[in-house]
Each structure stands twice: as structure tokens, then as C-alpha cells.
Design a protein around this motif. Structure first.
Motif, PDB file in Angstrom:
ATOM      1  N   GLU A   1       0.787  -1.187   0.180  1.00  0.00           N
ATOM      2  CA  GLU A   1      -0.017  -0.202  -0.013  1.00  0.00           C
ATOM      3  C   GLU A   1       0.775   1.215  -0.048  1.00  0.00           C
ATOM      4  N   GLU A   2       1.893   1.328   0.597  1.00  0.00           N
ATOM      5  CA  GLU A   2       2.763   2.409   0.772  1.00  0.00           C
ATOM      6  C   GLU A   2       3.423   2.744  -0.565  1.00  0.00           C
ATOM      7  N   ALA A   3       3.403   1.766  -1.492  1.00  0.00           N
ATOM      8  CA  ALA A   3       4.205   1.719  -2.875  1.00  0.00           C
ATOM      9  C   ALA A   3       2.909   2.274  -3.704  1.00  0.00           C
ATOM     10  N   ASP A   4       1.773   2.342  -3.347  1.00  0.00           N
ATOM     11  CA  ASP A   4       0.458   2.610  -3.909  1.00  0.00           C
ATOM     12  C   ASP A   4       0.125   1.489  -5.156  1.00  0.00           C
ATOM     13  N   GLU A   5       0.595   0.226  -4.848  1.00  0.00           N
ATOM     14  CA  GLU A   5       0.385  -1.115  -5.529  1.00  0.00           C
ATOM     15  C   GLU A   5      -1.192  -1.435  -5.229  1.00  0.00           C
ATOM     16  N   ILE A   6      -1.554  -1.165  -3.648  1.00  0.00           N
ATOM     17  CA  ILE A   6      -2.923  -1.405  -3.653  1.00  0.00           C
ATOM     18  C   ILE A   6      -3.536  -0.088  -2.735  1.00  0.00           C
ATOM     19  N   LEU A   7      -4.774  -0.187  -3.080  1.00  0.00           N
ATOM     20  CA  LEU A   7      -5.478   1.357  -2.352  1.00  0.00           C
ATOM     21  C   LEU A   7      -6.360   0.898  -1.435  1.00  0.00           C
ATOM     22  N   ALA A   8      -6.226   1.200  -0.229  1.00  0.00           N
ATOM     23  CA  ALA A   8      -7.309   0.795   0.795  1.00  0.00           C
ATOM     24  C   ALA A   8      -7.129   1.825   1.927  1.00  0.00           C
ATOM     25  N   GLY A   9      -6.865   2.960   1.560  1.00  0.00           N
ATOM     26  CA  GLY A   9      -7.360   4.101   2.267  1.00  0.00           C
ATOM     27  C   GLY A   9      -6.294   4.060   3.528  1.00  0.00           C
ATOM     28  N   GLY A  10      -5.361   3.308   3.455  1.00  0.00           N
ATOM     29  CA  GLY A  10      -4.310   3.362   4.566  1.00  0.00           C
ATOM     30  C   GLY A  10      -4.335   2.061   5.582  1.00  0.00           C
ATOM     31  N   ALA A  11      -5.618   1.408   5.415  1.00  0.00           N
ATOM     32  CA  ALA A  11      -6.011   0.398   6.276  1.00  0.00           C
ATOM     33  C   ALA A  11      -4.950  -0.690   6.423  1.00  0.00           C
ATOM     34  N   LEU A  12      -4.203  -0.851   5.292  1.00  0.00           N
ATOM     35  CA  LEU A  12      -3.524  -2.183   5.216  1.00  0.00           C
ATOM     36  C   LEU A  12      -2.085  -1.667   5.997  1.00  0.00           C
ATOM     37  N   CYS A  13      -1.795  -0.440   6.382  1.00  0.00           N
ATOM     38  CA  CYS A  13      -0.523   0.022   6.624  1.00  0.00           C
ATOM     39  C   CYS A  13      -0.694   0.016   8.359  1.00  0.00           C
ATOM     40  N   ALA A  14      -1.688  -0.355   8.857  1.00  0.00           N
ATOM     41  CA  ALA A  14      -2.062  -0.425  10.309  1.00  0.00           C
ATOM     42  C   ALA A  14      -1.486  -1.838  10.765  1.00  0.00           C
ATOM     43  N   PRO A  15      -1.284  -2.135  12.177  1.00  0.00           N
ATOM     44  CA  PRO A  15      -0.712  -3.337  12.607  1.00  0.00           C
ATOM     45  C   PRO A  15      -1.764  -4.420  12.565  1.00  0.00           C
ATOM     46  N   THR A  16      -3.023  -4.114  12.610  1.00  0.00           N
ATOM     47  CA  THR A  16      -4.120  -5.222  12.530  1.00  0.00           C
ATOM     48  C   THR A  16      -5.034  -4.807  11.538  1.00  0.00           C
ATOM     49  N   LEU A  17      -5.926  -6.013  11.152  1.00  0.00           N
ATOM     50  CA  LEU A  17      -7.064  -5.807  10.197  1.00  0.00           C
ATOM     51  C   LEU A  17      -8.135  -4.968  10.627  1.00  0.00           C
ATOM     52  N   ASP A  18      -8.096  -4.544  11.596  1.00  0.00           N
ATOM     53  CA  ASP A  18      -9.555  -3.720  12.098  1.00  0.00           C
ATOM     54  C   ASP A  18      -9.852  -2.921  11.096  1.00  0.00           C
ATOM     55  N   ALA A  19      -9.122  -2.041  10.599  1.00  0.00           N
ATOM     56  CA  ALA A  19      -9.872  -0.933   9.830  1.00  0.00           C
ATOM     57  C   ALA A  19     -10.300  -1.339   8.591  1.00  0.00           C
ATOM     58  N   PHE A  20      -9.510  -2.383   8.059  1.00  0.00           N
ATOM     59  CA  PHE A  20      -9.956  -3.065   6.875  1.00  0.00           C
ATOM     60  C   PHE A  20     -11.204  -3.962   7.034  1.00  0.00           C
ATOM     61  N   LEU A  21     -11.233  -4.669   7.947  1.00  0.00           N
ATOM     62  CA  LEU A  21     -12.165  -5.455   8.279  1.00  0.00           C
ATOM     63  C   LEU A  21     -13.759  -4.433   8.336  1.00  0.00           C
ATOM     64  N   ALA A  22     -13.549  -3.310   8.734  1.00  0.00           N
ATOM     65  CA  ALA A  22     -14.844  -2.253   8.830  1.00  0.00           C
ATOM     66  C   ALA A  22     -15.228  -1.839   7.625  1.00  0.00           C
ATOM     67  N   MET A  23     -14.352  -1.988   6.528  1.00  0.00           N
ATOM     68  CA  MET A  23     -14.657  -1.117   5.191  1.00  0.00           C
ATOM     69  C   MET A  23     -15.471  -1.735   4.604  1.00  0.00           C
ATOM     70  N   GLY A  24     -16.036  -3.159   4.705  1.00  0.00           N
ATOM     71  CA  GLY A  24     -16.857  -3.844   4.112  1.00  0.00           C
ATOM     72  C   GLY A  24     -16.549  -4.620   2.760  1.00  0.00           C
ATOM     73  N   ARG A  25     -17.559  -5.382   2.145  1.00  0.00           N
ATOM     74  CA  ARG A  25     -17.312  -6.215   1.112  1.00  0.00           C
ATOM     75  C   ARG A  25     -16.883  -5.683  -0.139  1.00  0.00           C
ATOM     76  N   ALA A  26     -17.279  -4.514  -0.297  1.00  0.00           N
ATOM     77  CA  ALA A  26     -16.928  -3.703  -1.566  1.00  0.00           C
ATOM     78  C   ALA A  26     -15.291  -3.680  -1.693  1.00  0.00           C
ATOM     79  N   GLN A  27     -14.872  -3.131  -0.555  1.00  0.00           N
ATOM     80  CA  GLN A  27     -13.332  -2.889  -0.489  1.00  0.00           C
ATOM     81  C   GLN A  27     -12.492  -4.343  -0.286  1.00  0.00           C
ATOM     82  N   TRP A  28     -13.264  -5.453   0.441  1.00  0.00           N
ATOM     83  CA  TRP A  28     -12.476  -6.636   0.518  1.00  0.00           C
ATOM     84  C   TRP A  28     -12.382  -7.259  -0.724  1.00  0.00           C
ATOM     85  N   THR A  29     -13.451  -7.057  -1.682  1.00  0.00           N
ATOM     86  CA  THR A  29     -13.684  -7.539  -3.163  1.00  0.00           C
ATOM     87  C   THR A  29     -12.474  -6.914  -3.985  1.00  0.00           C
ATOM     88  N   THR A  30     -12.576  -5.551  -4.061  1.00  0.00           N
ATOM     89  CA  THR A  30     -11.424  -4.852  -4.710  1.00  0.00           C
ATOM     90  C   THR A  30      -9.963  -5.254  -4.310  1.00  0.00           C
TER      91      THR A  30
END
Length: 401
Positions: free
Chosen positions: A48-77
């Protein structure tokens, strides 16, 4: 099936058909998020820091918490993008440096556990326990076929695979009255867990048809149990100290989207359930579970035969308006089949401690001894004849503190 350029990934249970999420540390460094591919981990923060994946910074966190809260559309993308990065050759030069051998990392609990609920959804397990704990009484309680029985567990003692399991203290029944000391009937429960991503408001109910809107993925669970403590305390309010001392989970969460080919028809329910538990497409997961005791394969519980489905469990969990939180974990309860070599607990395998199990080293067991190690693994069918892997959940018993 899509071909992956990562060496060893094609044909592996952890190819691009699986891509489970986890968290890791390398060389004692900070915790980072990753996706397993073959025997490597893709560094999601680096991607994500290399802009290879765009997830609003959620994948730069130490846990999946923020990514989990984003929902299925983001999970699928995100999943689609990871597949692209690992299969299209033009990405290889940039992504290969972000792949780290599993042998060089320590795996960690990848999400913050919100609430923990344990269900009791195997008819065969419930019947076996009824015979062992309540001889001469009906095998199933009157409510068992009408609702998914469960209880709220202790979220703070959910630990990642590999964490030592300290033998718990508690009260036990004896012929001279209650006694206090370390459990003498320490057991396992081989289960399947479901990790909630999208939360709900207090008072909101989740119908069976919205299961996939809220649940991110699946993980393996060992809900360690002290049967002697449990037997003395569980009536009338249910499990407490006999189950709250440790619950182990796999370090990998397999996203629901990886399991499209693993759904099979669930058992017919009789009598018919109430409306809120009905499903338009009643399905269970075809997971093949393996339980090893000190390296000896002792059981192969089949998950496909569970009476209550994951969607029904979630619907029942929320039907009273109880809210979901990101990171909530709910588990299936012990998975047991009709044969003795298909049960998911040593209580059943040794039939209440009356029939010892012989291990490959010649030793015999009824319940766990100090130093014993239990490993639970599972696989499921994937696309084009591939296999979905769930990693393992392992724990070694250490003496009472």
C-alpha cells in the motif's frame, strides 16, 4: 485456474485461490499485515505504501481492524488487486521484493477480538455430551433443534496459534465435596470460527440472507476446555471458568470469497425452524478437519454436517438487537461426525475418560497431560480441483502456574 508467478504457489493450498490474511513480525520488528501465498507472505503495508494497493491506509495498520470495517466492496476490490499483482508478469519485478519467507517471520493475532461467542451446533457432539454428562436423560435438551445454543465467552483470552496453554485451576466435584486445584481433565474442542467485519447498531438484526455483508472470513479455533471444572459449574448458567482460560485461533483468516466452491447443502432441519432462522439457500461449508495429538492423527471431524449454519448463528446472535462489533468472533462449537474417529473433543474420543487413546509413540491418553501438543488443520475444495488451506492452530500444555 489462474497461474501465479510466485514459485511454489500453484498447486499449494495457499495459491491465489486462497490468499488468507494475517499479521507478522520480522526480526522482532513492528507488526505488519500480510497475505500468505505459498510459503511466502506478501507485505501488505509495503504494497500500500508503494501505491500497489489502495485501501485508504487500512493495510498500513498493525491489525486488520480498519480493513475489516470497510466492508465487502473494499474486501473484493483488494482481493482482486492482490490476484492481479501475483499473476500478471508485469508486476513481478516490483512485487517480488515484498514477498517474505514464512520461515523468517513470527505470526501474530491479526485482529482485535471484540466479543467472542461459542455455539453448540453439531447434533452428534451434543448427543455424545448428553450421554456422557447426563446419562439416562434425553440426549438433546428440548430447545436444541429450535435455536443455535451458544454462550458469550471471554474475548481477552483468545490467543494466536503457538501460544502456550497453561493448565487452569478451578473447583472440581469429588466424593467429599468440592476441591480446588489444577484441572485433571483438560480437553480440546475443534471448531471453525467466523470473523465479523462490518458492525451493526444496537437494536439492529442481521437476517440469514445478510451473512456475507458482515462476515469477512473463516479461521480455525481450538476452544480449550477443562471438563472437570465445567461439569461442576455449568448448571444452571452454563460454561464459565472451564472454558474462559484460553481459546486458540489460527493466524490466518480465509476470506469468504475464497470459499465459493466449498458450500454444500446443509442437513435438513426437523422440526422446521422459526422464520428468522429460515434460509432461502441453506448451505454449510465442506471443511475437512484433522486433529493431531503429539503428532498422531486421532480424528477427522467433518464440518459439512453441522446442524446449524454460520448464517443461522449470526441471525440468532443478533435477533434480540445485540450489536456486532468489528473483530467479533463467533465459533461453531465442537465439530463431530457419527464415527468415533470423527469427533472434535477428547471427551468424546475417550468416552468420558473410560477408553484410552493409544498414540504413535506407544503412550496412552484420556485427557491432556503437561507437555502435550495439539494441532488442528483443515482444508476445503477450491476452484478447478484446487485446495483451500486454513493454516493450523497449535497449542502445547504447560503446567499449572
Amino acid at each position: 485456474m489462474t497461474t501465479c508467478w510466485v514459485p511454489g504457489a500453484d498447486g499449494s493450498p495457499y495459491g491465489v485461490q486462497t490468499l488468507p490474511y494475517g499479521a507478522f513480525r520480522r526480526g522482532g520488528g513492528e507488526q505488519r499485515l500480510g497475505v500468505r501465498v505459498g510459503d511466502l507472505v506478501l507485505d501488505l503495508r509495503g504494497a500500500e505504501e508503494a501505491d500497489e494497493i489502495l485501501a485508504g491506509g487500512a493495510l498500513c495498520a498493525p491489525t486488520l481492524d480498519a480493513f475489516l470495517a470497510m466492508g465487502r466492496a473494499q474486501w473484493t476490490t483488494t482481493r482482486r488487486r492482490i490476484v492481479e499483482l501475483l499473476t500478471e508478469p508485469e508486476h513481478q519485478a516490483r512485487i517480488a521484493p515484498l514477498l517474505i519467507p514464512l520461515s523468517e517471520v513470527d505470526l501474530a493475532l491479526p485482529f482485535t477480538v471484540g466479543d467472542y461467542v461459542d455455539f453448540y451446533s453439531s447434533e452428534q457432539h451434543a448427543s455424545n455430551v448428553g450421554q456422557i454428562f447426563r446419562p439416562g436423560q434425553p440426549l438433546l435438551t428440548p430447545n436444541w433443534r429450535h435455536l443455535p445454543i451458544g454462550y458469550h465467552g471471554r474475548a481477552g483470552t483468545v490467543v494466536v496459534s503457538g501460544t502456550p496453554i497453561v493448565r487452569p485451576y478451578g473447583q472440581r466435584r469429588s466424593s467429599d465435596g468440592p476441591v480446588f486445584g489444577p484441572s485433571r481433565r483438560l480437553d480440546i474442542e475443534a471448531e471453525v470460527g467466523f470473523v465479523v467485519g462490518v458492525p451493526t447498531e444496537l437494536g439492529e438484526r442481521v437476517p440469514t440472507g445478510r451473512f456475507a455483508d458482515h462476515v469477512f472470513g473463516v479461521t480455525l479455533v481450538n476452544d480449550w476446555s477443562a471438563r472437570d471444572i465445567q461439569a461442576w459449574e455449568y448448571q444452571p448458567l452454563g460454561p464459565f471458568l472451564g472454558k474462559s482460560f484460553a481459546t486458540s485461533v489460527s493466524p490466518w483468516i480465509v476470506p469468504l470469497e475464497a470459499l465459493d466452491h466449498a458450500w454444500v447443502p446443509a442437513p435438513v432441519q426437523d422440526p422446521p425452524v422459526l422464520d428468522y432462522l429460515r434460509e432461502d439457500d441453506r448451505r454449510g461449508l465442506d471443511l475437512a478437519i484433522v486433529v493431531e495429538w503429539n503428532g498422531t492423527r486421532v480424528s477427522e471431524p467433518p464440518f459439512a454436517g453441522m446442524y446449524w449454519t454460520p448464517a443461522q448463528q449470526l441471525a440468532h446472535l443478533t435477533v434480540n438487537g445485540a450489536s456486532l462489533r468489528t473483530g467479533d468472533l463467533y465459533a461453531s462449537g465442537t465439530v463431530s461426525g457419527v464415527r468415533r474417529d470423527q469427533v472434535g473433543s477428547f471427551l468424546e474420543l475417550s468416552w468420558g475418560g473410560t477408553e484410552p487413546i493409544k498414540l504413535d509413540d506407544g503412550s496412552e491418553r484420556t485427557f491432556l497431560e503437561d507437555g502435550d501438543t495439539v494441532t488442528i488443520t483443515a482444508t476445503a475444495p477450491g476452484p478447478d480441483g484446487s485446495t483451500i488451506g486454513f493454516g493450523d492452530v497449535t497449542g502445547t500444555v504447560t503446567p499449572a502456574a
